[in-house]
Design an enzyme around this catalytic site. Structure first.
Site, PDB file in Angstrom:
ATOM      1  CE  LYS A  20      -9.268 -17.038  12.665  1.00 25.43           C
ATOM      2  NZ  LYS A  20      -8.171 -17.330  11.718  1.00 25.43           N
ATOM      3  CB  CYS A  84     -20.403  -5.357   7.992  1.00 27.29           C
ATOM      4  SG  CYS A  84     -19.128  -6.154   6.997  1.00 27.29           S
ATOM      5  CB  SER A 119      -8.453 -20.639   6.972  1.00 29.13           C
ATOM      6  OG  SER A 119      -7.899 -20.259   5.717  1.00 29.13           O
ATOM      7  N   GLY A 120      -9.106 -17.392   6.679  1.00 28.74           N
ATOM      8  CA  GLY A 120      -8.534 -16.057   6.778  1.00 28.74           C
ATOM      9  C   GLY A 120      -8.700 -15.324   5.472  1.00 28.74           C
ATOM     10  CB  CYS A 203      -6.911  -5.874   8.329  1.00 29.70           C
ATOM     11  SG  CYS A 203      -5.892  -5.028   7.093  1.00 29.70           S
ATOM     12  CB  CYS A 204     -11.561  -6.379  11.481  1.00 29.62           C
ATOM     13  SG  CYS A 204     -12.366  -6.726   9.900  1.00 29.62           S
TER      14      CYS A 204
END
Length: 389
Positions: A20, A84, A119-120, A203-204
């Site tokens: 990040k 993706c 942020s997520g 989960c990625c």
């Protein structure tokens, strides 16, 4: 498909760490990876005739902004979006323009800075998609696939946890990976539940990175001034396909058909098959994806992908090394960069220069990237590349 395609080689690769980095603009990440690839190739930057930049959320002209920073202006730069699969779609475009004789030297790169926009949580999807409007998310979609797979083939959630354990073990040796701490089955299963049966570790992550590759044709490889100590890697096959209509009775957006169809075309183009692959980087955005995609690529029969995990056959030192980099689950999944990160990993494996675990005597490698979801379709795009020494 044309039979008189020119040979295409990768002569340089570069990448940034995954993580990040909200203070770094996408074009800054792209510049770092692109310049690293150019330096690795040993050519002059202005030898590059065309560029293809894969990204999803980085706004207008990110490709042009990237190359401007390293003094490359005036040449055509095409920004490519395929969810993706954007990075490998950019690579496919670069391969295609050389293979068909339009250009001799091309730069392909992918870049994404997700932490600047979120942020997520799950990626933002198209709101006019009927399933998204009704609450579908990517974790939800993969959880549905996982529930059906576990029920249909009698697999437990522990097998999904073992996918993560292997992923973290591989990533622990990869200095560019986002997650480098090993874990256990018990820790994975004890993680917060995101969407049954998927826990957080299955989960990625959200993250940022860039990766790039320089491609040339065979004749240019012979004449161009470059660093001849760097082993050129040949593109043996490169196929891009869009999703088809899903079965009227099948699970919504099952990617198996698209991956199988695309990979079979790539195998045919390369004159090879699943048994010829030494190392593979696949799109494991969620733990269940490794099982489904492994089977779709022909490395296991339907419902038997779990055996590769349970028996350790997909470890870096197993029968077929799958995601020796740590994959999307642990190296990271900065969506537009992912396909080129996979490509750089395979190039480094074939050169004997892996940043993490080195697959012994690797000669042939495969990259599989898929992207997106839409109602009644088996995904938006899929790209499969096969590389060899």
């Amino acid at each position: 498909m044309a039979n008189n395609l020119r040979d295409v080689y990768i002569i340089g690769v570069g990448q940034t760490p995954c993580g990040k980095f909200p203070s770094q603009a996408a074009h800054v990440l792209g510049r770092e990876a692109s310049w690293a690839a150019i330096k690795d190739s040993g050519i002059h930057a202005r030898d590059i005739e065309i560029g293809f930049c894969g990204h999803v959320y980085q706004g207008m002209g990110v490709g042009q902004r990237t190359l401007k920073d390293i003094g490359l202006v005036g040449q055509p730069v095409i920004n490519v979006e395929g969810a993706c699969g954007s990075g490998t779609l950019a690579f496919w475009e670069a391969w295609r323009t050389i293979a068909y004789g339009q250009h001799d030297i091309a730069l392909a790169w992918g870049v994404e800075n997700l932490s600047k926009i979120m942020s997520g949580g799950p990626l933002p999807l198209e709101e006019d998609d009927i399933e998204v409007a009704l609450g579908m998310s990517m974790p939800g979609l993969y959880a549905m696939r996982a529930k059906r797979y576990l029920d249909e083939y009698g697999i437990s959630a522990e097998t999904l946890a073992k996918v993560v354990v292997k992923s973290r073990k591989h990533a622990a040796q990869n200095p560019i990976a986002q997650f480098r701490k090993e874990t256990t089955v018990e820790q994975v299963l004890a993680d917060p539940l995101i969407c049954d049966p998927l826990t957080r570790s299955m989960c990625c992550p959200v993250g940022d990175a860039s990766a790039a590759a320089v491609l040339v044709d065979g004749e240019t490889l012979k004449r161009i001034k470059r660093d001849e100590s760097r082993l050129p890697i040949k593109v043996l096959g490169c196929i891009a396909q869009s999703g088809g209509y899903a079965s009227a009775t099948g699970l919504t957006c099952d990617p198996s058909e698209n991956v199988t169809r695309t990979s079979q075309m790539a195998y045919e183009q390369a004159g090879l098959g699943p048994k010829d692959m030494d190392c593979v980087e696949i799109h494991d955005a969620f733990a269940i994806a490794e099982l489904i995609v492994t089977e779709a690529l022909g490395f296991a029969k339907k419902g038997e992908g779990a055996r590769l995990i349970e028996e350790g056959k997909s470890n870096y030192d197993g029968d077929i090394a799958i995601n020796a980099s740590g994959g999307l689950l642990s190296r990271g999944h900065p969506v537009g960069a992912t396909g080129l990160l996979q490509t750089v990993e395979i190039v480094n494996q074939l050169r004997g220069e892996a940043t993490g675990y080195q697959v012994a005597d690797a000669k042939i490698g495969l990259i599989e990237t898929m992207g997106g979801a839409q109602p009644a379709m088996d995904g938006i795009t899929c790209v499969v590349s096969i590389l060899g020494k």
